[in-house]
Design a protein around this motif. Structure first.
Motif, PDB file in Angstrom:
ATOM      1  N   SER A  26       0.836  -1.204   0.000  1.00  0.00           N
ATOM      2  CA  SER A  26       0.000   0.000   0.000  1.00  0.00           C
ATOM      3  C   SER A  26       0.866   1.246   0.000  1.00  0.00           C
ATOM      4  O   SER A  26       0.610   2.207  -0.746  1.00  0.00           O
ATOM      5  N   ARG A  41      -7.876  -0.308  -4.380  1.00  0.00           N
ATOM      6  CA  ARG A  41      -7.198  -1.126  -3.366  1.00  0.00           C
ATOM      7  C   ARG A  41      -7.265  -0.499  -1.978  1.00  0.00           C
ATOM      8  O   ARG A  41      -7.335  -1.208  -0.972  1.00  0.00           O
ATOM      9  N   GLU A  46      -9.341  -5.225  -1.667  1.00  0.00           N
ATOM     10  CA  GLU A  46      -7.921  -5.567  -1.711  1.00  0.00           C
ATOM     11  C   GLU A  46      -7.779  -7.081  -1.738  1.00  0.00           C
ATOM     12  O   GLU A  46      -8.471  -7.783  -0.984  1.00  0.00           O
TER      13      GLU A  46
END
Length: 307
Positions: A6, A78, A83
């Protein structure tokens, strides 16, 4: 590092966006001026190929311009919507198997920024029986996936491999819920699950409104001595604090969960597991010339929603 991708995706997206913005604000006007001057000199309009030869865009800027919109969409989806996660162990059998790839609904409980996971606003309340991904409280850099057994205020007992639940008393209720045994029924098994060489017994259980299957290893004695000890309760009893949740794996005798390390703070919740989008078998022999990470088969029958 659970949040590594991330952070990396966010930084790469920002970098691509800044390169594109710099090129559009400072470099592109110069290129357009040069093209306009040449067209005025020639008294004719240049085609795209001629413009590109005359005032080419830098390769880095061109690449940033092409990938930024794609990266931005991926980052938004996401970070705030869904995700993908891979199931690494057998702790959630038979509901989830090692090699399952799932989608986690990120907006189920809250919307958080992708870098620091600061809650921007709440979107829902975790319910008993849901399967959720969370940051492991002992090491928040690791993601865990388990089933929510207790919500704030619940009293939970796990004694002799039997689960008892006393839901939290709601202030508006005239009568508080009593301690109840979570009933379970033996399920016929068309597929037998093992822990090493021991066949596991499959039961059907209901937590909240969710019915699901669990596995019990009859050869393993209760591990009460290893349970997390909460002050003021019995060794196999827990009362879920405000703002926390109690999780357990469906493979009850092969799961490292809240029974052993305690409660999960609400800030650690990542999202609710909703869908198995791919499932691989990883049963490659050690003598195989192919790497162990190469799948041996696709379990098409496992694709679908998660209960």
């Amino acid at each position: 590092m659970a949040n590594f991708y991330s952070i990396l995706l966010t930084l790469v997206t920002i970098a691509a966006g800044l390169v594109w913005l710099y090129d559009a604000k400072f470099k592109k006007p110069t290129r357009l001026t040069r093209i306009a001057e040449e067209e005025q000199r020639l008294q004719q309009q240049l085609d795209d190929e001629a413009r590109e030869r005359l005032a080419p865009q830098g390769r880095v800027a061109e690449f940033a311009q092409s990938v930024f919109p794609i990266l931005f969409v991926i980052l938004i989806v996401r970070s705030f919507f869904y995700e993908p996660f891979r199931i690494p162990s057998a702790s959630m059998m038979p509901t989830m198997l090692a090699g399952d790839f799932i989608l986690v609904q990120k907006y189920s409980y809250s919307i958080r920024d992708p870098l620091f996971r600061t809650e921007l606003f709440a979107t829902g309340t975790p319910e008993r029986g849901e399967i959720a991904v969370f940051k492991y409280p002992v090491n928040p850099q690791v993601d865990f996936i388990k089933r929510i057994i207790g919500t704030p205020g619940d009293r939970i007992i796990y004694r002799n491999k039997t689960l008892y639940l006393e839901p939290a008393c709601v202030k508006q209720s005239a009568e508080c819920p009593q301690l109840q045994v979570i009933e379970r029924d033996v399920r016929p098994q068309d597929e037998v699950y093992f822990s090493r060489s021991t066949p596991l017994v499959r039961y059907r259980e209901q937590i909240g409104t969710v019915e699901h299957d669990i596995l019990i290893d009859p050869t393993i004695a209760p591990r009460t001595a290893y349970f997390y000890q909460q002050a003021g309760t019995a060794p196999d009893e827990w009362i879920v604090p405000e703002g926390h949740y109690f999780f357990m794996g469906d493979n009850r005798d092969n799961s490292e969960d809240s029974r052993y390390w305690g409660f999960v703070p609400q800030d650690n919740l990542v999202g609710r597991a909703t869908f198995i989008w791919m499932s691989f078998e990883m049963n490659r022999d050690a003598s195989s010339w192919l790497p162990q990470w190469v799948p041996t088969a696709v379990r098409w029958n496992r694709l679908g929603s998660v209960e």
